[in-house]
Motif scaffolding. Structure first.
Motif, PDB file in Angstrom:
ATOM      1  N   VAL A 285       3.232  -2.747  -5.556  1.00  4.37           N
ATOM      2  CA  VAL A 285       3.264  -1.474  -4.837  1.00  4.37           C
ATOM      3  C   VAL A 285       3.855  -0.430  -5.774  1.00  4.37           C
ATOM      4  CG1 VAL A 285       4.370  -0.159  -2.976  1.00  4.37           C
ATOM      5  CG2 VAL A 285       3.396  -2.405  -2.506  1.00  4.37           C
ATOM      6  N   TYR A 287       5.686   3.020  -6.216  1.00  4.39           N
ATOM      7  CA  TYR A 287       6.555   3.883  -5.414  1.00  4.39           C
ATOM      8  C   TYR A 287       7.312   4.755  -6.404  1.00  4.39           C
ATOM      9  CZ  TYR A 287       9.872   4.950  -1.596  1.00  4.39           C
ATOM     10  OH  TYR A 287      10.635   5.572  -0.629  1.00  4.39           O
ATOM     11  N   PRO A 296      11.878   2.335  -6.094  1.00  7.61           N
ATOM     12  CA  PRO A 296      12.294   1.108  -5.407  1.00  7.61           C
ATOM     13  C   PRO A 296      13.745   0.760  -5.692  1.00  7.61           C
ATOM     14  CG  PRO A 296      10.944   0.587  -7.320  1.00  7.61           C
ATOM     15  CD  PRO A 296      10.931   2.078  -7.192  1.00  7.61           C
ATOM     16  N   ASP A 300      15.414  -1.434  -0.347  1.00 10.49           N
ATOM     17  CA  ASP A 300      14.085  -1.075   0.158  1.00 10.49           C
ATOM     18  C   ASP A 300      13.134  -2.262   0.202  1.00 10.49           C
ATOM     19  OD1 ASP A 300      14.692   1.736   0.301  1.00 10.49           O
ATOM     20  OD2 ASP A 300      14.474   1.818  -1.880  1.00 10.49           O
ATOM     21  N   VAL A 301      13.237  -3.166  -0.774  1.00  8.19           N
ATOM     22  CA  VAL A 301      12.183  -4.162  -0.952  1.00  8.19           C
ATOM     23  C   VAL A 301      12.518  -5.515  -0.331  1.00  8.19           C
ATOM     24  CG1 VAL A 301      11.621  -3.021  -3.120  1.00  8.19           C
ATOM     25  CG2 VAL A 301      12.926  -5.137  -3.167  1.00  8.19           C
ATOM     26  N   THR A 304      10.079  -8.020   1.773  1.00  6.50           N
ATOM     27  CA  THR A 304       8.678  -7.671   1.532  1.00  6.50           C
ATOM     28  C   THR A 304       8.077  -8.606   0.484  1.00  6.50           C
ATOM     29  OG1 THR A 304       9.098  -6.067  -0.243  1.00  6.50           O
ATOM     30  CG2 THR A 304       9.239  -5.260   2.025  1.00  6.50           C
ATOM     31  N   THR A 307       5.886  -7.014  -5.755  1.00 10.01           N
ATOM     32  CA  THR A 307       6.735  -6.343  -6.734  1.00 10.01           C
ATOM     33  C   THR A 307       6.525  -4.842  -6.572  1.00 10.01           C
ATOM     34  OG1 THR A 307       6.863  -8.097  -8.400  1.00 10.01           O
ATOM     35  CG2 THR A 307       6.985  -5.839  -9.191  1.00 10.01           C
ATOM     36  N   TRP A 308       7.631  -4.106  -6.507  1.00  7.53           N
ATOM     37  CA  TRP A 308       7.569  -2.650  -6.385  1.00  7.53           C
ATOM     38  C   TRP A 308       7.847  -2.040  -7.754  1.00  7.53           C
ATOM     39  CZ3 TRP A 308       7.653   0.158  -1.455  1.00  7.53           C
ATOM     40  CH2 TRP A 308       7.469  -0.698  -0.351  1.00  7.53           C
TER      41      TRP A 308
END
Length: 352
Positions: A285, A287, A296, A300-301, A304, A307-308
């Motif tokens: 993702v 971001y 990120p 936040d992650v 989920t 990988t952000w």
């Protein structure tokens, strides 16, 4: 004749095991049955998977009998002993520990990058990378496919849960001890307040601190996790001569690892093209709007799957290099999810 394969989850009562049971419940049901296995002290516990209550079995040869695929979420010494036993009883093994990752006869698999490798298993074992490597590779692997990776310089910021439940418990206790204090303004005050008996498996206090060490001691000042990150990245990407230098750091975060990445490529790169690659890559993702506060962080992650990626910048002195920040849930994406996806690749080999 078609049938769904039988799955055993070894290490079902651990932190990664708990995440895996949630993933199995949420994903498509490709399993003919799921058997939960753990250490003898956890035998008899009842856990829920796919809406059914399952009693946990003690790990022994009988528990592994009649299993088509055994998914190990266990320490390396447990996997090293019992994974070959599971193979001898007819199972394919997916192992998440460090026991087999660098074995040349064991494929190291990230399904978004090298799913074909899961079929090449002369020892009957497929390995899943370390959770820090799994935070890195979905994004860096996609950029490699676009630009041709030449060099990586990495710093990791690893959560306490990466060192196990004892490290999480130690961090929680330390945070309670230092809450509301003025500690952290004089040499040694945090260490004195925490005390040597409350460090858990860590070499120094983690509350109000960072610890520039993860893993075991290796030669020339490197740690096992730093060298493992280097060799696992080379193996998954098929780049045995890739230049990789890593510094691994433990930070006072409960769950979710982060990395800063300096990646140098064969071709010139632009932020716009890197954004396009990351935004369209499976398991990633993007971001990345710092002006809006969008990048990120572990908070936040956590919880989920992907990988952000954020803070994507072209290196100021090298048009072929990018700087970026990556973050992922180390228990979910970094261990349980990748193992589950490998297992599902193998399950698809069974006739339906």
């Amino acid at each position: 004749m078609t049938r769904k394969p039988a799955l055993a989850v070894v290490g079902a009562t651990g932190a990664a095991g708990s995440e895996l049971l949630q993933i199995l419940t949420r994903h498509e049901d490709v399993w003919g049955g799921i058997r939960l296995i753990a250490s003898p002290r956890s035998a008899g516990r009842v856990l829920s998977v796919r809406g059914e209550e399952c009693a946990v079995l003690a790990l022994d040869e009988d528990a592994l009998a009649g299993v088509d695929l055994a998914l190990f979420l266990t320490p390396g010494e447990v996997s090293a002993r019992w994974a070959p036993v599971a193979v001898s009883r007819g199972a394919v093994v997916v192992d998440s520990s460090d026991a087999f990752r660098l074995d040349p006869d064991v494929p190291l698999v990230v399904p978004e990058l090298n799913p074909h490798a899961a079929r090449l298993r002369p020892r009957g074992i497929v390995a899943s990378p370390h959770d820090t490597t799994l935070t890195l590779l979905p994004a860096v692997g996609a950029l490699h496919a676009a630009f041709g990776l030449r060099e990586l310089v990495l710093s990791s910021y690893q959560a306490a849960s990466g060192a196990g439940r004892a490290a999480v418990a130690a961090l929680r206790e330390q945070l309670a001890l230092v809450a509301g204090t003025e500690l952290g303004t004089a040499t040694g005050d945090v260490r004195r307040a925490v005390g040597e008996g409350r460090l858990g498996p860590l070499p120094a206090p983690l509350a109000l601190n960072v610890v520039p060490w993860t893993g075991a001691v290796r030669s020339d000042g490197w740690s096992s996790e730093e060298l493992g990150l280097r060799e696992e990245t080379r193996k998954v990407l098929g780049l045995p001569a890739l230049k990789v230098a890593a510094t691994c750091v433990r930070v006072p975060v409960l769950t979710a690892h982060s990395l800063t990445v300096h990646a140098r490529f064969e071709d010139e790169v632009t932020v716009a093209k890197a954004h396009e690659v990351l935004a369209t890559s499976p398991g990633v993702v993007l971001y990345d709007e710092p002006a809006l506060g969008d990048f990120p962080t572990p908070a936040d992650v956590v919880g989920t799957d992907p990988t952000w990626a954020g803070r994507v910048r072209r290196a100021p002195d090298d048009p072929c290099a990018l700087e970026l920040f990556l973050c992922a849930d180390n228990l979910r994406q970094g261990t349980a999810l990748n193992s589950a996806r490998i297992a599902e690749l193998i399950a698809a080999e069974f006739p339906r």
